[in-house]
Design a protein around this motif. Structure first.
Motif, short mmCIF file in Angstrom:
data_model
loop_
_atom_site.label_atom_id
_atom_site.label_comp_id
_atom_site.label_asym_id
_atom_site.label_seq_id
_atom_site.Cartn_x
_atom_site.Cartn_y
_atom_site.Cartn_z
N LYS A 258 0.83 -1.22 0.00
CA LYS A 258 0.00 0.00 0.00
C LYS A 258 0.86 1.26 0.00
O LYS A 258 0.45 2.30 -0.52
CB LYS A 258 -0.91 0.01 1.23
N TYR A 259 2.03 1.18 0.62
CA TYR A 259 2.93 2.32 0.70
C TYR A 259 4.35 1.84 0.40
O TYR A 259 4.88 0.97 1.10
CB TYR A 259 2.93 2.96 2.09
N VAL A 260 4.97 2.39 -0.64
CA VAL A 260 6.37 2.11 -0.94
C VAL A 260 7.12 3.44 -0.88
O VAL A 260 7.04 4.26 -1.80
CB VAL A 260 6.55 1.45 -2.33
N PHE A 261 7.79 3.69 0.23
CA PHE A 261 8.55 4.93 0.43
C PHE A 261 10.01 4.68 0.09
O PHE A 261 10.57 3.63 0.43
CB PHE A 261 8.44 5.40 1.88
N PHE A 262 10.64 5.64 -0.56
CA PHE A 262 12.07 5.53 -0.85
C PHE A 262 12.68 6.92 -0.86
O PHE A 262 11.98 7.94 -0.99
CB PHE A 262 12.31 4.83 -2.18
N GLY A 263 13.99 6.99 -0.71
CA GLY A 263 14.68 8.27 -0.70
C GLY A 263 16.10 8.12 -0.21
O GLY A 263 16.64 7.02 -0.17
N GLY A 264 16.70 9.23 0.17
CA GLY A 264 18.08 9.24 0.65
C GLY A 264 19.07 9.67 -0.41
O GLY A 264 20.18 10.09 -0.10
N SER A 265 18.69 9.54 -1.69
CA SER A 265 19.54 9.96 -2.79
C SER A 265 18.71 9.95 -4.06
O SER A 265 17.53 9.59 -4.04
CB SER A 265 20.76 9.02 -2.94
N SER A 266 19.33 10.32 -5.17
CA SER A 266 18.63 10.34 -6.44
C SER A 266 18.22 8.93 -6.84
O SER A 266 18.83 7.94 -6.44
CB SER A 266 19.52 10.94 -7.54
N CYS A 267 17.18 8.86 -7.65
CA CYS A 267 16.70 7.57 -8.15
C CYS A 267 16.26 7.77 -9.59
O CYS A 267 15.50 8.70 -9.89
CB CYS A 267 15.54 7.05 -7.30
N SER A 268 16.72 6.92 -10.49
CA SER A 268 16.40 7.10 -11.90
C SER A 268 14.91 6.90 -12.15
O SER A 268 14.25 6.09 -11.50
CB SER A 268 17.20 6.11 -12.75
N LEU A 269 14.40 7.66 -13.12
CA LEU A 269 12.99 7.50 -13.49
C LEU A 269 12.72 6.11 -14.03
O LEU A 269 11.62 5.58 -13.85
CB LEU A 269 12.63 8.55 -14.54
N GLU A 270 13.72 5.52 -14.67
CA GLU A 270 13.55 4.16 -15.20
C GLU A 270 13.21 3.18 -14.08
O GLU A 270 12.30 2.36 -14.19
CB GLU A 270 14.82 3.72 -15.92
N VAL A 271 13.95 3.28 -12.96
CA VAL A 271 13.69 2.41 -11.82
C VAL A 271 12.32 2.70 -11.22
O VAL A 271 11.55 1.78 -10.93
CB VAL A 271 14.80 2.58 -10.75
N GLN A 272 12.00 3.98 -11.04
CA GLN A 272 10.71 4.34 -10.46
C GLN A 272 9.55 3.81 -11.31
O GLN A 272 8.58 3.26 -10.79
CB GLN A 272 10.61 5.86 -10.32
N ARG A 273 9.65 3.98 -12.61
CA ARG A 273 8.58 3.52 -13.49
C ARG A 273 8.47 1.99 -13.51
O ARG A 273 7.38 1.43 -13.62
CB ARG A 273 8.81 4.07 -14.90
#
Length: 542
Positions: A306-321
């Motif tokens: 239900k909730y997928v939180f991430f952060g701490g540094s940059s993350c590529s749009l490819e991975v996010q998508r």
């Protein structure tokens, strides 16, 4: 003159005179005078039979009643040692079965814990624990000798959490301590301004600074619906703000915490989601990339998330998508903040609408963007990102000079990151003002590696920078100028650093390049971005 405010939506307003974006007004879910320890203690009493924690590597299950008892035993052990609100407990361990009991025991006693990452080198441990001077340290047996050597000048008792070496006190011995009669959590002398924990953040010297976290209720998540039906997971240990936050969430909202005492394993994680019906996840950006690129990802049952939180540094749009494509609804949440803020700053709960944004300010948070002259900027103008959560931060432990560099007189926290807020109130982070690098979310400075390279007899000059890797984050790389008339190969530099520095995150994982000169600015200061660009354009040709 009346200040005009623009309602961007139900969660964010913009003051076009002060050029400040504000989240909704903060709300306290509990009596404002209660400490974090008192809140968690009460919740454990109220929900004794709920499952508090499951270790998928140690094969243990604890109810909240059992965890509560263990925490009171550890707290009683500390009280028997005479530890109180003016003392500090050291912590350096993985997600072992009894680590949460140690954290809650400290909360119950009002004794802050100072948490370090297990990858820290002996010199770093000695400096940090030499600052806070803990009389009691909990660590894994894997790091016992390193911790023992680093704290040899302190009178300290070391308790091991697993792989117990000879000479240490085992956590199982601590858990035999009788609970003091009529045990209750202490009332804090300084109320919610009392220090809850001390975490680590990199400093200009290269060594991490000790960041204080207060008992303020702002650390309690109030912008999403969490209850005891949630099953949560994070790979972050207590030395990361995200790890501390998830420990508090589990205690305050009676969620079930799934833990593992090993480095992040994406295959193990994929299987755990389906088996335990995990609903809430908090990962670093590098671990999200490992998760998305693992062989098990496409076939994993992710329907419970239900909730997928991430952060701490940059993350590529490819991975996010890629991750978003496997989720049944828009539950991918990019988080942004810094440890010094003592809370998240912004969260993007609308990935489909604003990909790669770190979202709008959460409840009780204000954002402004400053130019080089310190003037606030309006929408879509790039500048330094600053946060204000409406309270005075307690600062770096015994380091007022560094505190003043990041927190101004109006309590704005200056992140050192470049970004902008768009016309809809969404924050975008585009670069770092700081030289700090992060490898798998462990912070370090390039100057540390440059100083080592400079010791090589054939080296004239060196510049170290980070090469972005979607899994590891910033991989250190170096451009090196050799002394005239000498022989030096790039591999010689890589090998020298490997021999002199034991920490994996400080290796030249991005490689080295021998160059004729280090690119400089007009004032002859190194232009890291230009050096990095030259490296990227030429590295594969050598």
């Amino acid at each position: 003159m009346e200040v005009k405010q623009k309602l961007l939506n139900a969660t964010c307003t913009y003051d076009d005179k002060l050029k400040i974006w504000s989240g909704r007004k903060a709300q306290s879910l509990f009596s404002p005078d209660l400490s974090i320890g008192e809140i968690i203690f009460g919740e454990m009493v109220n929900h004794p039979k709920l499952i508090a924690q499951i270790s998928i590597t140690e094969d243990t299950v604890l109810t909240r009643e059992e965890l509560h008892m263990n925490a009171m035993r550890v707290a009683s052990y500390m009280r028997n040692m005479g530890l109180g609100q003016t003392d500090i407990v050291g912590v350096m361990g993985r997600h072992t079965t009894h680590l949460s009991a140690v954290a809650y025991a400290c909360f119950f006693n009002g004794t802050p814990f100072h948490a370090l990452h297990n990858a820290y080198e002996e010199a770093c441990i000695a400096k940090l624990f030499g600052l806070t001077k803990p009389r009691l340290i909990f660590c894994d047996g894997d790091e016992y000798e390193k911790v023992k050597s680093a704290t040899k000048d302190l009178q300290v008792t070391i308790v091991t959490m697993r792989n117990h070496p000879r000479g240490s006190v085992r956590i199982q011995e601590v858990l035999t301590t009788p609970v003091m009669q009529n045990f209750q959590p202490v009332r804090l002398k300084d109320g919610i301004d009392h220090t809850l924990a001390i975490l680590s953040s990199s400093g200009t010297s290269g060594f991490p600074k000790a960041v204080t976290i207060s008992n303020s209720h702002k650390i309690i998540v109030d912008y999403m619906a969490i209850n005891n039906s949630n099953i949560q997971y994070t790979s972050s240990t207590l030395d990361w703000f995200s790890g501390l936050l998830m420990a508090i969430i589990s205690g305050v909202f009676s969620t079930t915490s799934i833990i593992a005492d090993c480095d992040f394993n994406p295959g193990l994680f994929c299987r755990a989601i389906g088996k335990y019906r995990i609903s809430m996840v908090l990962l670093s950006s590098s671990y999200l990339a490992m998760f998305a690129n693992s062989p098990e990802f496409q076939s994993a049952d992710l329907s419970s998330l239900k909730y997928v939180f991430f952060g701490g540094s940059s993350c590529s749009l490819e991975v996010q998508r890629k991750v978003r494509s496997r989720l049944s609804h828009d539950c991918l949440n990019f988080c942004y903040g810094l440890t010094e803020l003592n809370s998240a700053g912004s969260v993007n709960v609308n990935f489909d609408e604003k990909p790669n944004s770190v979202g709008r300010p959460i409840r009780g948070i204000q954002i402004k963007i400053l130019d080089e002259q310190g003037e606030a900027q309006g929408p879509n103008v790039v500048g330094e990102i600053c946060f204000n959560n409406g309270q005075k931060w307690l600062g770096y432990y015994q380091n007022p000079d560094e505190t003043r560099k990041i927190q101004d007189s109006e309590n704005w926290i200056h992140t050192g990151d470049l970004g902008y807020v768009d016309e809809d109130g969404y924050l975008f982070v585009i670069d770092r003002l700081k030289d700090m690098l992060k490898y798998q979310n462990i912070m370090y400075y390039p100057s540390e590696i440059e100083n080592v390279i400079a010791e090589m007899p054939n080296v004239l000059e060196a510049c170290v920078f980070g090469i972005w890797d979607p899994v590891n984050g910033d991989e250190a790389a170096a451009s090196v100028v050799k002394k005239p008339g000498t022989q030096l190969e790039a591999q010689d530099v890589v090998d020298f650093v490997r021999k002199r520095i034991t920490a994996k995150f400080k290796q030249l994982n991005g490689g080295a390049l021998i160059v004729d000169q280090i690119v400089g600015c007009g004032n002859r200061k190194t232009n890291r971005s230009a050096v990095k660009e030259h490296f990227i354009n030429n590295y594969n040709n050598n």
